[in-house]
Design a protein around this motif. Structure first.
Motif, PDB file in Angstrom:
ATOM      1  N   LYS A  88      -4.992   9.841  -4.712  1.00 49.91           N
ATOM      2  CA  LYS A  88      -5.746   9.257  -5.824  1.00 49.91           C
ATOM      3  C   LYS A  88      -4.981   8.113  -6.481  1.00 49.91           C
ATOM      4  O   LYS A  88      -5.578   7.305  -7.205  1.00 49.91           O
ATOM      5  CB  LYS A  88      -6.052  10.335  -6.877  1.00 49.91           C
ATOM      6  N   ASP A  89      -3.676   8.052  -6.252  1.00 49.10           N
ATOM      7  CA  ASP A  89      -2.857   6.991  -6.828  1.00 49.10           C
ATOM      8  C   ASP A  89      -3.059   5.710  -6.015  1.00 49.10           C
ATOM      9  O   ASP A  89      -2.783   5.669  -4.818  1.00 49.10           O
ATOM     10  CB  ASP A  89      -1.382   7.405  -6.805  1.00 49.10           C
ATOM     11  N   ASP A  90      -3.554   4.670  -6.689  1.00 50.21           N
ATOM     12  CA  ASP A  90      -3.871   3.427  -5.981  1.00 50.21           C
ATOM     13  C   ASP A  90      -2.658   2.840  -5.272  1.00 50.21           C
ATOM     14  O   ASP A  90      -2.729   2.444  -4.101  1.00 50.21           O
ATOM     15  CB  ASP A  90      -4.429   2.386  -6.965  1.00 50.21           C
ATOM     16  N   LEU A  91      -1.543   2.762  -5.982  1.00 47.20           N
ATOM     17  CA  LEU A  91      -0.364   2.121  -5.420  1.00 47.20           C
ATOM     18  C   LEU A  91       0.162   2.896  -4.217  1.00 47.20           C
ATOM     19  O   LEU A  91       0.410   2.322  -3.146  1.00 47.20           O
ATOM     20  CB  LEU A  91       0.718   1.984  -6.493  1.00 47.20           C
ATOM     21  N   LEU A  92       0.344   4.207  -4.371  1.00 50.12           N
ATOM     22  CA  LEU A  92       0.897   5.013  -3.285  1.00 50.12           C
ATOM     23  C   LEU A  92      -0.026   5.027  -2.066  1.00 50.12           C
ATOM     24  O   LEU A  92       0.431   4.866  -0.930  1.00 50.12           O
ATOM     25  CB  LEU A  92       1.154   6.436  -3.769  1.00 50.12           C
ATOM     26  N   SER A  93      -1.322   5.226  -2.286  1.00 51.11           N
ATOM     27  CA  SER A  93      -2.250   5.321  -1.164  1.00 51.11           C
ATOM     28  C   SER A  93      -2.387   3.979  -0.439  1.00 51.11           C
ATOM     29  O   SER A  93      -2.439   3.930   0.797  1.00 51.11           O
ATOM     30  CB  SER A  93      -3.620   5.815  -1.637  1.00 51.11           C
ATOM     31  N   LEU A  94      -2.428   2.870  -1.205  1.00 56.25           N
ATOM     32  CA  LEU A  94      -2.524   1.555  -0.562  1.00 56.25           C
ATOM     33  C   LEU A  94      -1.251   1.208   0.203  1.00 56.25           C
ATOM     34  O   LEU A  94      -1.301   0.634   1.289  1.00 56.25           O
ATOM     35  CB  LEU A  94      -2.819   0.479  -1.604  1.00 56.25           C
ATOM     36  N   LEU A  95      -0.097   1.564  -0.367  1.00 57.08           N
ATOM     37  CA  LEU A  95       1.162   1.312   0.327  1.00 57.08           C
ATOM     38  C   LEU A  95       1.227   2.090   1.643  1.00 57.08           C
ATOM     39  O   LEU A  95       1.673   1.562   2.666  1.00 57.08           O
ATOM     40  CB  LEU A  95       2.344   1.692  -0.558  1.00 57.08           C
ATOM     41  N   LEU A  96       0.782   3.331   1.614  1.00 55.48           N
ATOM     42  CA  LEU A  96       0.766   4.134   2.837  1.00 55.48           C
ATOM     43  C   LEU A  96      -0.213   3.541   3.849  1.00 55.48           C
ATOM     44  O   LEU A  96       0.086   3.466   5.049  1.00 55.48           O
ATOM     45  CB  LEU A  96       0.396   5.582   2.516  1.00 55.48           C
ATOM     46  N   PHE A  97      -1.376   3.127   3.351  1.00 56.85           N
ATOM     47  CA  PHE A  97      -2.392   2.523   4.221  1.00 56.85           C
ATOM     48  C   PHE A  97      -1.825   1.296   4.926  1.00 56.85           C
ATOM     49  O   PHE A  97      -1.996   1.103   6.132  1.00 56.85           O
ATOM     50  CB  PHE A  97      -3.609   2.139   3.377  1.00 56.85           C
ATOM     51  N   GLU A  98      -1.112   0.446   4.159  1.00 53.25           N
ATOM     52  CA  GLU A  98      -0.540  -0.772   4.731  1.00 53.25           C
ATOM     53  C   GLU A  98       0.599  -0.450   5.691  1.00 53.25           C
ATOM     54  O   GLU A  98       0.806  -1.155   6.684  1.00 53.25           O
ATOM     55  CB  GLU A  98      -0.028  -1.691   3.618  1.00 53.25           C
ATOM     56  N   ALA A  99       1.344   0.617   5.398  1.00 45.25           N
ATOM     57  CA  ALA A  99       2.504   0.959   6.223  1.00 45.25           C
ATOM     58  C   ALA A  99       2.118   1.510   7.586  1.00 45.25           C
ATOM     59  O   ALA A  99       2.771   1.205   8.597  1.00 45.25           O
ATOM     60  CB  ALA A  99       3.398   1.960   5.492  1.00 45.25           C
ATOM     61  N   LEU A 116      -8.934   1.504 -14.313  1.00 47.53           N
ATOM     62  CA  LEU A 116      -9.367   0.388 -13.487  1.00 47.53           C
ATOM     63  C   LEU A 116      -8.463  -0.830 -13.697  1.00 47.53           C
ATOM     64  O   LEU A 116      -8.195  -1.590 -12.766  1.00 47.53           O
ATOM     65  CB  LEU A 116     -10.820   0.024 -13.799  1.00 47.53           C
ATOM     66  N   GLU A 117      -7.975  -1.002 -14.922  1.00 46.15           N
ATOM     67  CA  GLU A 117      -6.996  -2.068 -15.179  1.00 46.15           C
ATOM     68  C   GLU A 117      -5.765  -1.887 -14.310  1.00 46.15           C
ATOM     69  O   GLU A 117      -5.219  -2.854 -13.765  1.00 46.15           O
ATOM     70  CB  GLU A 117      -6.599  -2.076 -16.663  1.00 46.15           C
ATOM     71  N   ALA A 118      -5.308  -0.624 -14.206  1.00 47.89           N
ATOM     72  CA  ALA A 118      -4.139  -0.332 -13.372  1.00 47.89           C
ATOM     73  C   ALA A 118      -4.426  -0.658 -11.909  1.00 47.89           C
ATOM     74  O   ALA A 118      -3.569  -1.198 -11.198  1.00 47.89           O
ATOM     75  CB  ALA A 118      -3.743   1.126 -13.525  1.00 47.89           C
ATOM     76  N   THR A 119      -5.645  -0.367 -11.456  1.00 49.00           N
ATOM     77  CA  THR A 119      -6.042  -0.688 -10.090  1.00 49.00           C
ATOM     78  C   THR A 119      -6.040  -2.201  -9.863  1.00 49.00           C
ATOM     79  O   THR A 119      -5.553  -2.698  -8.838  1.00 49.00           O
ATOM     80  CB  THR A 119      -7.444  -0.127  -9.784  1.00 49.00           C
ATOM     81  N   ILE A 120      -6.587  -2.938 -10.822  1.00 47.16           N
ATOM     82  CA  ILE A 120      -6.615  -4.407 -10.736  1.00 47.16           C
ATOM     83  C   ILE A 120      -5.198  -4.962 -10.645  1.00 47.16           C
ATOM     84  O   ILE A 120      -4.920  -5.883  -9.871  1.00 47.16           O
ATOM     85  CB  ILE A 120      -7.376  -4.998 -11.951  1.00 47.16           C
ATOM     86  N   LEU A 121      -4.294  -4.394 -11.426  1.00 55.98           N
ATOM     87  CA  LEU A 121      -2.904  -4.853 -11.420  1.00 55.98           C
ATOM     88  C   LEU A 121      -2.239  -4.575 -10.069  1.00 55.98           C
ATOM     89  O   LEU A 121      -1.474  -5.402  -9.557  1.00 55.98           O
ATOM     90  CB  LEU A 121      -2.124  -4.173 -12.545  1.00 55.98           C
ATOM     91  N   VAL A 122      -2.555  -3.421  -9.476  1.00 61.89           N
ATOM     92  CA  VAL A 122      -2.013  -3.093  -8.154  1.00 61.89           C
ATOM     93  C   VAL A 122      -2.534  -4.072  -7.101  1.00 61.89           C
ATOM     94  O   VAL A 122      -1.771  -4.593  -6.274  1.00 61.89           O
ATOM     95  CB  VAL A 122      -2.383  -1.643  -7.762  1.00 61.89           C
ATOM     96  N   GLU A 171     -15.218   1.158  -7.969  1.00 60.76           N
ATOM     97  CA  GLU A 171     -13.792   0.919  -7.711  1.00 60.76           C
ATOM     98  C   GLU A 171     -13.482   0.897  -6.226  1.00 60.76           C
ATOM     99  O   GLU A 171     -12.684   0.071  -5.754  1.00 60.76           O
ATOM    100  CB  GLU A 171     -12.956   2.001  -8.408  1.00 60.76           C
ATOM    101  N   ARG A 172     -14.122   1.769  -5.461  1.00 62.52           N
ATOM    102  CA  ARG A 172     -13.859   1.824  -4.024  1.00 62.52           C
ATOM    103  C   ARG A 172     -14.300   0.524  -3.346  1.00 62.52           C
ATOM    104  O   ARG A 172     -13.581  -0.005  -2.486  1.00 62.52           O
ATOM    105  CB  ARG A 172     -14.602   3.013  -3.421  1.00 62.52           C
ATOM    106  N   LYS A 173     -15.453  -0.002  -3.755  1.00 61.93           N
ATOM    107  CA  LYS A 173     -15.942  -1.252  -3.184  1.00 61.93           C
ATOM    108  C   LYS A 173     -15.009  -2.409  -3.552  1.00 61.93           C
ATOM    109  O   LYS A 173     -14.743  -3.293  -2.729  1.00 61.93           O
ATOM    110  CB  LYS A 173     -17.359  -1.529  -3.687  1.00 61.93           C
ATOM    111  N   LEU A 174     -14.502  -2.392  -4.782  1.00 60.46           N
ATOM    112  CA  LEU A 174     -13.567  -3.424  -5.234  1.00 60.46           C
ATOM    113  C   LEU A 174     -12.337  -3.452  -4.335  1.00 60.46           C
ATOM    114  O   LEU A 174     -11.924  -4.519  -3.850  1.00 60.46           O
ATOM    115  CB  LEU A 174     -13.172  -3.167  -6.689  1.00 60.46           C
ATOM    116  N   LYS A 175     -11.741  -2.304  -4.089  1.00 63.62           N
ATOM    117  CA  LYS A 175     -10.531  -2.234  -3.258  1.00 63.62           C
ATOM    118  C   LYS A 175     -10.827  -2.631  -1.811  1.00 63.62           C
ATOM    119  O   LYS A 175     -10.046  -3.354  -1.191  1.00 63.62           O
ATOM    120  CB  LYS A 175      -9.936  -0.819  -3.321  1.00 63.62           C
ATOM    121  N   ASN A 176     -11.968  -2.182  -1.283  1.00 67.55           N
ATOM    122  CA  ASN A 176     -12.316  -2.512   0.099  1.00 67.55           C
ATOM    123  C   ASN A 176     -12.510  -4.016   0.284  1.00 67.55           C
ATOM    124  O   ASN A 176     -12.088  -4.587   1.299  1.00 67.55           O
ATOM    125  CB  ASN A 176     -13.589  -1.768   0.520  1.00 67.55           C
TER     126      ASN A 176
END
Length: 479
Positions: A119-130, A223-229, A258-263
């Motif tokens: 659920k953590d945007d930063l951790l999950s996105l970092l793992l996804f990229e890794a 959502l602000e935190a997500t935007i910052l990430v 939020e999911r569409k924003l990140k995608n």
């Protein structure tokens, strides 16, 4: 350059504290979810610290960093790099006490649960990229449980009061005991990595959204935190972020998916960049710079005519303190550093104003080249005075001085032997000669307690160099 790991020494002690009960599932989360982000060395450091903790005491015994370096087979820079990775990701807190002696405390923090991690945007996105999409899904599925089809069942769970009865007056009597301030294991909740806003202008961002149908209240703190990430990881500026938010918004409700924003951000970045987001460790560049400086330095020393062994001595002399250098030599020779030697060394360091590396060459000359059993005070004072007056400011300059002194002493010894041979020859022809006592220069004089120069054998020299290289492998010591 003053690299941050120079303040850390193999001789520094540390203790490990556990602030939460770590379980087998925590180990799996660390292995499969955190390790791709922090790397194998940081993962090994966490697991090694974990095994040092005494069972049910939640504290380890006092340990030297040299033991940790040996277990991990890394140097000080790599250990420091692994440590700050754990700190940055939220798995470790580091505390330092300097009085009465230097002591670190490493507090292990339990990893997030799998649910919190994903659920953590930063951790999950970092793992996804890794690891990429396929591996990401596979890792997530490790922690997915099949849902219970509750519509086919009726819950029959009993409540607390259905099962237990208690005396309310007893609770009032024991209220003081229950509220006693004690620090319990697991009392601190794990904190994930946090990105501080340094470059994204939210005021400008919101000003641009005001003219559209997006409701300001639709952008929560989360959502602000997500935007910052997204801004930090993918370099999305304020204008582009406005566009992405509008694309992810519902025109009727003004709410944001939020999911569409990140995608959308992820899709556009990879269509444009054609590469994964990579974490750039700020310490890695410093380590590479230092290694480059070491290679350049070694090349210069070779050009000056120094041998490989002499270069090793110079390198080690620049890495550890004079006391540790002396202790290492004494340990190898089966001896120990006396109080008188400590006092003499301390006085030379304070008064001669020589670099520590130069003092180390002095120690090497007395204990190894001359093979003296002790760091002879009078001789050390003579040489340190001479080097201070002649502005010896580098270990290679000191090493050249040592070579010159050794050659001069060897030549004087040969001259004395030739003169003695000449006198003996004259006597054998029946001539009466008066033997004149040779007045040797200052460097050739020996105090009563000093031994004649007797260099180490080749085997002893090789053993000494092996010892120096072992010290060198521990990494650089703090100033």
């Amino acid at each position: 350059m003053n690299y941050p790991w120079k303040n850390l020494s193999p001789k520094d002690g540390f203790m490990v504290r556990q602030n939460a009960l770590l379980s087998d599932i925590d180990q799996k989360i660390l292995t499969f979810l955190y390790q791709p982000l922090i790397g194998a060395t940081a993962y090994s450091l966490y697991m090694t610290l974990w095994t040092e903790i005494d069972e049910e005491s939640y504290w380890s015994e006092g340990i030297l960093h040299s033991e940790l370096l040996t277990l991990l087979s890394v140097g000080i820079p790599e250990l420091y790099q692994a440590r700050i990775k754990l700190e940055a990701i939220g798995l470790l807190k580091t505390y330092l006490k300097t009085e009465p002696e230097k002591l670190y405390v490493y507090e292990l923090v339990a990893p997030h649960s799998s649910a919190t991690f994903f659920k953590d945007d930063l951790l999950s996105l970092l793992l996804f990229e890794a690891v990429g999409e396929r591996k990401f899904r596979k890792l997530r599925n490790r922690f997915v449980t099949a849902p219970l089809e509750k519509e086919n069942y009726k819950e029959v769970t009993k409540s607390f009061l259905d099962v237990y009865q208690f005396d309310g007056n007893l609770l009032k009597q024991e209220k003081a005991l229950l509220k006693e301030p004690v620090e319990l294991i697991g009392n601190d909740s794990a904190a994930g990595p946090v990105i501080e806003n340094q470059t994204f202008d939210f005021k400008f961002f919101y000003t641009g959204l005001n003219s559209h149908y997006v409701s300001r209240s639709a952008i929560s703190k989360e959502l602000e935190a997500t935007i910052l990430v997204l801004h930090t990881m993918y370099g999305v500026n304020e204008l582009d972020m406005q566009r992405y938010v509008l694309e992810a918004s519902d025109m009727n409700t003004g709410m944001i998916d939020e999911r569409k924003l990140k995608n959308n951000v992820y899709r556009d970045y990879h269509a444009r960049a054609q590469k994964k987001v990579q974490l750039h460790d700020v310490v890695e560049k410093d380590i590479q710079n230092e290694q480059k400086q070491q290679r350049n330095r070694k090349s210069v020393l070779k050009q000056q005519g120094l041998t490989e062994n002499e270069i090793t001595i110079v390198e080690v002399s620049e890495e550890i303190s004079p006391f540790d250098f002396m202790t290492s030599i004494k340990d190898q020779k089966g001896g120990y550093v006396t109080k008188n030697e400590e006092w003499a060394l301390e006085e030379i360091v304070q008064k001669a104003n020589l670099p520590a590396s130069v003092v180390n060459i002095l120690i090497h000359y007395i204990l190894v080249v001359r093979n003296n059993p002790i760091f002879e005070k009078a001789l050390a004072y003579k040489i340190s005075n001479d080097w201070a007056q002649n502005k010896v400011v580098s270990p290679e300059m000191a090493l050249q001085k040592v070579k010159t002194m050794y050659q001069e002493n060897a030549e004087k010894k040969k001259q004395a032997e030739r003169k003695q041979y000449t006198n003996q020859k004259s006597t054998s022809y029946g001539k009466k000669t008066t033997t004149r006592k040779e007045t040797l220069p200052e460097w050739a004089k020996e105090d009563n307690s000093a031994k004649a120069e007797k260099p180490m054998s080749e085997a002893e020299k090789q053993a000494f160099m092996d010892r120096l290289k072992q010290i060198q492998s521990f990494g650089k010591e703090g100033d």
